[in-house]
Design an enzyme around this catalytic site. Sequence first.
Site, PDB file in Angstrom:
ATOM      1  N   LYS A   1       9.739  85.387  59.949  1.00 29.30           N
ATOM      2  CA  LYS A   1       8.706  85.550  58.908  1.00 29.30           C
ATOM      3  C   LYS A   1       8.032  86.915  59.024  1.00 29.30           C
ATOM      4  CE  LYS A   1       9.040  81.826  56.595  1.00 29.30           C
ATOM      5  NZ  LYS A   1       8.991  80.513  57.231  1.00 29.30           N
TER       6      LYS A   1
ATOM      7  N   LYS B   1      27.343  76.861  53.273  1.00 29.67           N
ATOM      8  CA  LYS B   1      26.740  75.622  52.794  1.00 29.67           C
ATOM      9  C   LYS B   1      25.936  75.810  51.504  1.00 29.67           C
ATOM     10  CE  LYS B   1      22.426  75.757  55.310  1.00 29.67           C
ATOM     11  NZ  LYS B   1      21.475  75.079  56.130  1.00 29.67           N
TER      12      LYS B   1
ATOM     13  N   LYS C   1      19.567  77.026  48.143  1.00 30.48           N
ATOM     14  CA  LYS C   1      18.999  77.695  46.972  1.00 30.48           C
ATOM     15  C   LYS C   1      18.915  79.198  47.179  1.00 30.48           C
ATOM     16  CE  LYS C   1      14.987  74.900  47.955  1.00 30.48           C
ATOM     17  NZ  LYS C   1      14.788  73.515  47.725  1.00 30.48           N
TER      18      LYS C   1
END
Length: 336
Positions: A117, A200, A203
């Site tokens: 992050k 996989k 989104k």
Amino acid sequence: MTDTTKREIVCSGIRPTGNIHLGNYFGALRNFVRMQDEHDCFFFVADYHSLTTHPTPDDLYGNARQILIQYIACGLDPDKATIYLQSDLPETIELYLFLNMNAYLGELERVTSFKDKVRQNPNNVNAGLLTYPTLMAADILIHKATKVPVGKDQEQHLEMTRTFAQRFNNMYKHEVFPLPQAYNFGHDLIKIPGLDGSGKMGKSEGEGNAIFLNEDPKSIRKKIMRAKTDSGPTEMSQTKPVEIENLFTLMKVVSSPDTVEYFDDLYNRCQIRYGDMKKQLAEDMVNFCEPFRLKIEELSSNEDYLRRVMDQGKEKARESARKTIEEVRHVIGYRN
Ligand code: TRP
């Protein structure tokens, strides 16, 4: 009647980051649904955690509500599992505060998700981000859960939860918290590939890669017809390239075994026409998703019902949380 006193306590949360796709369904939700009969389950929408990215008030509730709707549409039953919004359980925050007193800067800074992050968003390194693992530990420990169904990416957070729990127990010389384990369903886990021929379904891999449970038939057909293929097999029974194997994997989860066998056989005889296979896959995919889409649509316009589910979940979650918090306050030395 079943003996409910011995049931294992299960807890898991989903961050409200958008619609649920086929990968989420087969990777998590379908298994949550299976767990609700044999365990005491607490499933929540992690809408405190989402504050780290500073959403607007409308987005905050709208997104949380959307996840709740999708939980129920997938088969989570509010009469079996406790389904609630994290923000309806402020006891979590009290426990978060207590756990933070024994969570050290060094160990929090070393967490992989925190470092990611910081790299992605160097201008928003807030204390909530740093203490994400203590909030997650509080979510789990507030119910004394022992089993936490999550993906592999959450294992480090679970390890920290155990560290914080053990540290608390040692500090106050009471076995207040059991040590929870990540639970990943073993053989029941089906990895759903994306439509872009790579790994996989997700989104973040781009619009065309994932199929959402509430997607309309037209859009599903379009995405499947556009899925990546190759120029076709040239040798009998040759190994399938990844993108073709992916289409077969998707077919295995939504089509009948006969259908899969039919196209597998054509492939092995070098007579497959990918256009035909995709058309069939698209129809079966539409049929698979349609009941979810309709249910989601129906629930979306039933605010009264959703409120009732939220209220019921809140009440059950607080009953469990209050017991823990009283015990925690007592061993720390506060009056109740
Ligand atoms: N960190 C989890 C994720 O990103 C979401 C989450 C928050 C969670 N609190 C939790 C999962 C407690 C399990 C238990 O997916």
